[in-house]
Each structure stands twice: as structure tokens, then as C-alpha cells.
Design a protein around this motif. Sequence first.
Motif, short mmCIF file in Angstrom:
data_model
loop_
_atom_site.label_atom_id
_atom_site.label_comp_id
_atom_site.label_asym_id
_atom_site.label_seq_id
_atom_site.Cartn_x
_atom_site.Cartn_y
_atom_site.Cartn_z
N ALA A 142 51.60 19.82 59.43
CA ALA A 142 52.06 20.98 58.92
C ALA A 142 52.83 21.95 59.92
O ALA A 142 52.17 23.00 60.15
CB ALA A 142 50.99 21.80 58.00
N PRO A 143 53.85 21.73 60.57
CA PRO A 143 54.16 22.41 61.75
C PRO A 143 54.94 23.86 61.11
O PRO A 143 55.87 23.87 60.24
CB PRO A 143 55.52 21.64 62.20
CG PRO A 143 56.07 20.76 61.19
CD PRO A 143 54.76 20.48 60.31
N SER A 144 54.27 25.05 61.54
CA SER A 144 54.45 26.21 60.86
C SER A 144 56.05 26.94 60.96
O SER A 144 56.45 27.62 60.33
CB SER A 144 53.52 27.13 61.25
OG SER A 144 53.66 27.51 62.54
N ARG A 145 56.43 26.48 62.03
CA ARG A 145 57.86 26.66 62.53
C ARG A 145 59.12 25.62 62.01
O ARG A 145 60.39 25.74 62.34
CB ARG A 145 58.02 26.98 63.82
CG ARG A 145 57.16 28.25 64.21
CD ARG A 145 57.04 28.79 65.72
NE ARG A 145 57.04 27.81 66.47
CZ ARG A 145 57.46 27.76 67.91
NH1 ARG A 145 58.31 29.12 68.22
NH2 ARG A 145 57.79 27.28 68.95
N SER A 146 58.74 24.85 61.10
CA SER A 146 59.44 23.71 60.84
C SER A 146 60.55 24.09 60.00
O SER A 146 60.46 25.22 59.41
CB SER A 146 58.87 22.45 60.28
OG SER A 146 58.22 22.96 58.78
N LEU A 203 64.56 17.56 59.81
CA LEU A 203 63.97 18.69 59.87
C LEU A 203 63.83 19.00 61.53
O LEU A 203 63.75 18.07 62.30
CB LEU A 203 62.50 18.83 59.49
CG LEU A 203 61.35 18.31 59.68
CD1 LEU A 203 60.55 19.00 60.65
CD2 LEU A 203 60.48 17.68 58.55
N VAL A 204 63.74 20.16 61.91
CA VAL A 204 63.15 20.52 63.34
C VAL A 204 61.83 20.92 63.08
O VAL A 204 61.71 22.09 62.64
CB VAL A 204 64.36 21.52 63.85
CG1 VAL A 204 63.78 21.82 65.35
CG2 VAL A 204 65.58 20.87 63.90
N PRO A 205 60.74 20.22 63.79
CA PRO A 205 59.40 20.72 63.56
C PRO A 205 59.26 22.24 64.45
O PRO A 205 58.44 22.80 63.73
CB PRO A 205 58.74 19.60 64.61
CG PRO A 205 59.57 18.35 64.66
CD PRO A 205 60.94 18.74 64.59
N SER A 206 59.89 22.41 65.33
CA SER A 206 59.97 23.66 65.82
C SER A 206 61.09 23.81 66.88
O SER A 206 61.74 22.84 67.38
CB SER A 206 58.57 23.90 67.06
OG SER A 206 58.64 22.96 67.87
#
Length: 116
Positions: free
Chosen positions: A104-108, A8-11
Motif C-alpha cells: 500500500a504505497p501511501s504516495r501512489s 500508477l506511480v508508486p511514489s
Amino acid sequence: MTTTLFGLVPSPNEDEFVFRLDDEARIRQAREILSGNETSRVHVQGRVVPETADHNPEWNFHLDPGSITFFDEADEDCDATGHYVATQLDRVGEEGFLPENIWAPSRSRITRELGG
């Protein structure tokens, strides 16, 4: 038990973060996100473990596989970039920063399945 790794890319503009899933239902959910069949609960959240994992050696923390879920919108206290979490590990779980160690990175965005 089946174990599957996902990237995943966290942001945007962050390095890939690898997480492990051991639960068949969650593995199916991740695959549904990757295929585009799931379009609302597409972000990854889980409990931060402040140590390097074999499957994620580039980062100084990983996510507890049993705590990982998928979400649409996160509590802003749980939202942070991966690099910020990595530099602030000693503060994780303190009031106002990743309560209960939940990140919980919201742009993940899940990027790929790496296998097991």
C-alpha cells in the motif's frame, strides 16, 4: 468479464507500475479518482504476486487484481516504494514488511487508464 489496465506511480520519481482491474465497481472507482471526483481514497493497495505479468513486464511483481482496493491512509508496514519491493521480494510477507503480502504505497497516484 471486463478487464481494464491502469497506470500508477508508486511514489514520486518512480517508473509507472501497471495494474489490472476485473471488477466493474473498482474500475468505476479508479475512473472517479482519475477524473478528480474521488479525492480521499485515491491510493492503490493490493496483494503482491512475485512474478512478472504480461501487462506489467517492466516489474518483477504485480498485484492480484481481485485484491486491489483504494485507500486514504495506509499502515506503515505496508508502505514501500515500488523499487524497494522489487529488490526485496523474498522478504514480502515477513513480519514487519508488507504483512499478508499487501503493498500500500501511501504516495501512489493513478496516472492513466490504458484500456483492456
